[in-house]
Design a protein around this motif. Sequence first.
Motif, PDB file in Angstrom:
ATOM      1  N   ARG A  20       0.875  -1.175   0.000  1.00 12.74           N
ATOM      2  CA  ARG A  20       0.000   0.000   0.000  1.00 12.74           C
ATOM      3  C   ARG A  20       0.909   1.221   0.000  1.00 12.74           C
ATOM      4  O   ARG A  20       1.847   1.293   0.795  1.00 12.74           O
ATOM      5  CB  ARG A  20      -0.899   0.019   1.240  1.00 12.74           C
ATOM      6  CG  ARG A  20      -1.828   1.238   1.292  1.00 12.74           C
ATOM      7  CD  ARG A  20      -2.673   1.236   2.552  1.00 12.74           C
ATOM      8  NE  ARG A  20      -1.873   1.323   3.763  1.00 12.74           N
ATOM      9  CZ  ARG A  20      -1.378   2.454   4.278  1.00 12.74           C
ATOM     10  NH1 ARG A  20      -1.571   3.606   3.682  1.00 12.74           N
ATOM     11  NH2 ARG A  20      -0.663   2.418   5.388  1.00 12.74           N
ATOM     12  N   LEU A  21       0.647   2.167  -0.890  1.00  8.01           N
ATOM     13  CA  LEU A  21       1.445   3.397  -0.926  1.00  8.01           C
ATOM     14  C   LEU A  21       0.991   4.278   0.231  1.00  8.01           C
ATOM     15  O   LEU A  21      -0.061   4.906   0.186  1.00  8.01           O
ATOM     16  CB  LEU A  21       1.281   4.112  -2.267  1.00  8.01           C
ATOM     17  CG  LEU A  21       2.073   5.400  -2.442  1.00  8.01           C
ATOM     18  CD1 LEU A  21       3.566   5.180  -2.214  1.00  8.01           C
ATOM     19  CD2 LEU A  21       1.820   5.993  -3.820  1.00  8.01           C
ATOM     20  N   ALA A  22       1.771   4.291   1.304  1.00  9.89           N
ATOM     21  CA  ALA A  22       1.395   4.969   2.542  1.00  9.89           C
ATOM     22  C   ALA A  22       1.716   6.455   2.547  1.00  9.89           C
ATOM     23  O   ALA A  22       1.021   7.245   3.188  1.00  9.89           O
ATOM     24  CB  ALA A  22       2.087   4.291   3.725  1.00  9.89           C
ATOM     25  N   LYS A  23       2.786   6.851   1.835  1.00 12.97           N
ATOM     26  CA  LYS A  23       3.211   8.241   1.909  1.00 12.97           C
ATOM     27  C   LYS A  23       3.986   8.622   0.662  1.00 12.97           C
ATOM     28  O   LYS A  23       4.759   7.821   0.140  1.00 12.97           O
ATOM     29  CB  LYS A  23       4.089   8.428   3.150  1.00 12.97           C
ATOM     30  CG  LYS A  23       4.341   9.840   3.564  1.00 12.97           C
ATOM     31  CD  LYS A  23       5.061   9.849   4.917  1.00 12.97           C
ATOM     32  CE  LYS A  23       5.216  11.249   5.435  1.00 12.97           C
ATOM     33  NZ  LYS A  23       5.964  11.295   6.679  1.00 12.97           N
ATOM     34  N   VAL A  24       3.775   9.844   0.204  1.00 17.76           N
ATOM     35  CA  VAL A  24       4.503  10.420  -0.927  1.00 17.76           C
ATOM     36  C   VAL A  24       5.023  11.771  -0.455  1.00 17.76           C
ATOM     37  O   VAL A  24       4.237  12.623  -0.046  1.00 17.76           O
ATOM     38  CB  VAL A  24       3.577  10.608  -2.155  1.00 17.76           C
ATOM     39  CG1 VAL A  24       4.343  11.206  -3.316  1.00 17.76           C
ATOM     40  CG2 VAL A  24       2.916   9.304  -2.550  1.00 17.76           C
ATOM     41  N   ASP A  25       6.345  11.973  -0.494  1.00 15.79           N
ATOM     42  CA  ASP A  25       6.951  13.216   0.004  1.00 15.79           C
ATOM     43  C   ASP A  25       7.935  13.790  -1.003  1.00 15.79           C
ATOM     44  O   ASP A  25       8.730  13.038  -1.591  1.00 15.79           O
ATOM     45  CB  ASP A  25       7.734  12.972   1.301  1.00 15.79           C
ATOM     46  CG  ASP A  25       6.855  12.868   2.514  1.00 15.79           C
ATOM     47  OD1 ASP A  25       5.824  13.558   2.587  1.00 15.79           O
ATOM     48  OD2 ASP A  25       7.208  12.085   3.418  1.00 15.79           O
ATOM     49  N   ALA A  26       7.896  15.109  -1.153  1.00 17.65           N
ATOM     50  CA  ALA A  26       8.930  15.797  -1.924  1.00 17.65           C
ATOM     51  C   ALA A  26      10.235  15.692  -1.144  1.00 17.65           C
ATOM     52  O   ALA A  26      10.238  15.678   0.087  1.00 17.65           O
ATOM     53  CB  ALA A  26       8.548  17.252  -2.136  1.00 17.65           C
ATOM     54  N   ALA A  27      11.359  15.609  -1.870  1.00 15.41           N
ATOM     55  CA  ALA A  27      12.662  15.450  -1.206  1.00 15.41           C
ATOM     56  C   ALA A  27      13.675  16.459  -1.728  1.00 15.41           C
ATOM     57  O   ALA A  27      14.859  16.172  -1.817  1.00 15.41           O
ATOM     58  CB  ALA A  27      13.160  14.026  -1.395  1.00 15.41           C
ATOM     59  N   GLY A  75      11.741  -0.368   8.608  1.00 15.43           N
ATOM     60  CA  GLY A  75      11.242  -0.670   9.943  1.00 15.43           C
ATOM     61  C   GLY A  75       9.737  -0.844   9.951  1.00 15.43           C
ATOM     62  O   GLY A  75       9.063  -0.615   8.953  1.00 15.43           O
ATOM     63  N   PRO A  76       9.222  -1.234  11.106  1.00 12.18           N
ATOM     64  CA  PRO A  76       7.790  -1.499  11.200  1.00 12.18           C
ATOM     65  C   PRO A  76       6.969  -0.209  11.132  1.00 12.18           C
ATOM     66  O   PRO A  76       7.386   0.840  11.615  1.00 12.18           O
ATOM     67  CB  PRO A  76       7.628  -2.175  12.556  1.00 12.18           C
ATOM     68  CG  PRO A  76       8.850  -1.864  13.321  1.00 12.18           C
ATOM     69  CD  PRO A  76       9.930  -1.548  12.340  1.00 12.18           C
ATOM     70  N   LEU A  77       5.809  -0.337  10.519  1.00 12.30           N
ATOM     71  CA  LEU A  77       4.794   0.715  10.514  1.00 12.30           C
ATOM     72  C   LEU A  77       3.615   0.190  11.323  1.00 12.30           C
ATOM     73  O   LEU A  77       3.547  -1.000  11.631  1.00 12.30           O
ATOM     74  CB  LEU A  77       4.344   1.026   9.083  1.00 12.30           C
ATOM     75  CG  LEU A  77       5.421   1.472   8.099  1.00 12.30           C
ATOM     76  CD1 LEU A  77       4.824   1.626   6.702  1.00 12.30           C
ATOM     77  CD2 LEU A  77       6.052   2.772   8.554  1.00 12.30           C
ATOM     78  N   ALA A  78       2.682   1.052  11.634  1.00 14.57           N
ATOM     79  CA  ALA A  78       1.521   0.629  12.422  1.00 14.57           C
ATOM     80  C   ALA A  78       0.779  -0.516  11.747  1.00 14.57           C
ATOM     81  O   ALA A  78       0.250  -1.397  12.418  1.00 14.57           O
ATOM     82  CB  ALA A  78       0.585   1.810  12.638  1.00 14.57           C
ATOM     83  N   ASP A  79       0.773  -0.514  10.407  1.00 14.05           N
ATOM     84  CA  ASP A  79      -0.010  -1.519   9.691  1.00 14.05           C
ATOM     85  C   ASP A  79       0.839  -2.516   8.901  1.00 14.05           C
ATOM     86  O   ASP A  79       0.342  -3.177   8.006  1.00 14.05           O
ATOM     87  CB  ASP A  79      -1.032  -0.850   8.782  1.00 14.05           C
ATOM     88  CG  ASP A  79      -0.411   0.122   7.790  1.00 14.05           C
ATOM     89  OD1 ASP A  79       0.786   0.448   7.935  1.00 14.05           O
ATOM     90  OD2 ASP A  79      -1.111   0.554   6.869  1.00 14.05           O
ATOM     91  N   GLY A  80       2.119  -2.625   9.204  1.00 14.64           N
ATOM     92  CA  GLY A  80       2.947  -3.599   8.508  1.00 14.64           C
ATOM     93  C   GLY A  80       4.408  -3.213   8.437  1.00 14.64           C
ATOM     94  O   GLY A  80       4.895  -2.387   9.184  1.00 14.64           O
ATOM     95  N   ASN A  81       5.115  -3.839   7.489  1.00 14.23           N
ATOM     96  CA  ASN A  81       6.531  -3.576   7.270  1.00 14.23           C
ATOM     97  C   ASN A  81       6.680  -2.399   6.303  1.00 14.23           C
ATOM     98  O   ASN A  81       6.028  -2.367   5.271  1.00 14.23           O
ATOM     99  CB  ASN A  81       7.230  -4.796   6.664  1.00 14.23           C
ATOM    100  CG  ASN A  81       7.237  -5.995   7.582  1.00 14.23           C
ATOM    101  OD1 ASN A  81       6.939  -5.902   8.763  1.00 14.23           O
ATOM    102  ND2 ASN A  81       7.573  -7.145   7.036  1.00 14.23           N
ATOM    103  N   GLY A  82       7.569  -1.468   6.632  1.00 13.91           N
ATOM    104  CA  GLY A  82       7.781  -0.295   5.796  1.00 13.91           C
ATOM    105  C   GLY A  82       8.950  -0.465   4.835  1.00 13.91           C
ATOM    106  O   GLY A  82       9.997  -0.994   5.225  1.00 13.91           O
TER     107      GLY A  82
END
Length: 100
Positions: free
Chosen positions: A35-42, A87-94
């Motif tokens: 699941r695409l959890a986050k999209v951030d400009a870098a 590392g782990p996220l609240a809903d799975g592996n990140g």
Amino acid sequence: MASSVDLATLHIDDFTAHKDAAFDMQTANGVVPLRLAKVDAAGNSGRQGGAFSLLFAAPKGPWLPQAIYPVTHPRLGTMEIFLVPIGPLADGNGYQAIFT
């Protein structure tokens, strides 16, 4: 196997519309749903459209090593993306991908 999307042609806007969408990651042991959890400009890396990062959540379970994986989305196609376990996220592996 379908041809891969040229990563150089992808921009942050290509992914922003698909936040929380389902992707499939092909591994040696089969398909892992993401699941695409986050999209951030870098920042500005000199890359057309700037640099950006994607954070994917996979189901909890054994960690996959950092590697280039074929990742497929119904609209974006198949992309060969270097994913790093973060590392782990609240809903799975990140897993993170950074486009610079």
